[in-house]
Design a protein around this motif. Structure first.
Motif, PDB file in Angstrom:
ATOM      1  N   ASP A 182       1.020  -1.161   0.159  1.00 35.90           N
ATOM      2  CA  ASP A 182      -0.164  -0.100  -0.063  1.00 35.90           C
ATOM      3  C   ASP A 182       1.197   1.283  -0.210  1.00 35.90           C
ATOM      4  O   ASP A 182       0.535   1.713  -0.899  1.00 35.90           O
ATOM      5  CB  ASP A 182      -0.916  -0.127   1.535  1.00 35.90           C
ATOM      6  CG  ASP A 182      -2.086  -1.035   1.395  1.00 35.90           C
ATOM      7  OD1 ASP A 182      -2.640  -1.188  -0.081  1.00 35.90           O
ATOM      8  OD2 ASP A 182      -2.905  -1.212   1.801  1.00 35.90           O
TER       9      ASP A 182
ATOM     10  N   LYS B 181       2.604   2.455  -3.435  1.00 35.03           N
ATOM     11  CA  LYS B 181       1.120   3.236  -3.679  1.00 35.03           C
ATOM     12  C   LYS B 181       1.593   2.984  -5.528  1.00 35.03           C
ATOM     13  O   LYS B 181       1.625   3.851  -6.619  1.00 35.03           O
ATOM     14  CB  LYS B 181       1.697   5.119  -4.024  1.00 35.03           C
ATOM     15  CG  LYS B 181       1.593   5.371  -2.933  1.00 35.03           C
ATOM     16  CD  LYS B 181       1.333   6.589  -2.100  1.00 35.03           C
ATOM     17  CE  LYS B 181       0.645   7.167  -0.913  1.00 35.03           C
ATOM     18  NZ  LYS B 181       1.273   7.503  -0.221  1.00 35.03           N
TER      19      LYS B 181
ATOM     20  N   CYS C  25      -4.927  -8.628  -3.449  1.00 35.28           N
ATOM     21  CA  CYS C  25      -4.720  -6.844  -4.176  1.00 35.28           C
ATOM     22  C   CYS C  25      -5.647  -7.275  -5.067  1.00 35.28           C
ATOM     23  O   CYS C  25      -5.795  -7.916  -6.131  1.00 35.28           O
ATOM     24  CB  CYS C  25      -3.585  -6.876  -4.503  1.00 35.28           C
ATOM     25  SG  CYS C  25      -2.720  -6.164  -3.273  1.00 35.28           S
TER      26      CYS C  25
ATOM     27  N   GLY D 101      -7.103  -1.312  -4.278  1.00 28.60           N
ATOM     28  CA  GLY D 101      -6.952  -2.097  -2.628  1.00 28.60           C
ATOM     29  C   GLY D 101      -6.430  -3.250  -2.539  1.00 28.60           C
ATOM     30  O   GLY D 101      -6.135  -3.997  -2.980  1.00 28.60           O
ATOM     31  N   SER D 102      -6.163  -3.525  -1.084  1.00 30.28           N
ATOM     32  CA  SER D 102      -5.479  -4.508  -0.147  1.00 30.28           C
ATOM     33  C   SER D 102      -5.951  -5.158   0.859  1.00 30.28           C
ATOM     34  O   SER D 102      -6.543  -4.205   1.348  1.00 30.28           O
ATOM     35  CB  SER D 102      -4.286  -4.838  -0.469  1.00 30.28           C
ATOM     36  OG  SER D 102      -3.721  -4.335   0.277  1.00 30.28           O
TER      37      SER D 102
END
Length: 105
Positions: A66, A69, A85, A75-76
């Motif tokens: 995360d 970036k 993910c 998202g994960s």
């Protein structure tokens, strides 16, 4: 803080201001180390990447991913030893897998 200065102790016990080191590079190195230490395997299902980690390391590896970036990662979610993910597309998932494999070695 806006000038990226911090106080540091000198040898004579006094303090002076110094420019902060480039923390982005230092943090990226730490994220890569966490990824390398926890990574076990990676699989793809369409636009979802499933990452297996050493038991208990999924949260740390997920936080590192995360923090990197990666633009493809929407998202994960982390469990104990597994990370899911969600990626923009199946093609982007292949690209992200290659990136993570190169960092995880």
């Amino acid at each position: 803080r806006e000038l990226k200065l911090t106080k540091i102790a000198m040898e004579n016990g006094r303090q002076k201001y110094a420019v902060l080191a480039d923390t982005d590079t230092d943090m990226m190195d730490k994220y890569v180390r966490v990824l390398q230490e926890g990574f076990v395997s990676i699989d793809i299902a369409e636009n979802i990447i499933v990452i297996h980690t050493v038991s208990g390391m999924a949260s740390a590896v997920c936080a590192a991913i995360d923090a990197m970036k990666l633009p493809e990662v929407l998202g994960s979610i982390a469990g104990d030893d597994t990370i899911i993910c969600v990626i923009h597309s199946a093609e982007a998932a292949q690209k992200t897998k290659k990136i993570l494999l190169s960092l995880g070695k």
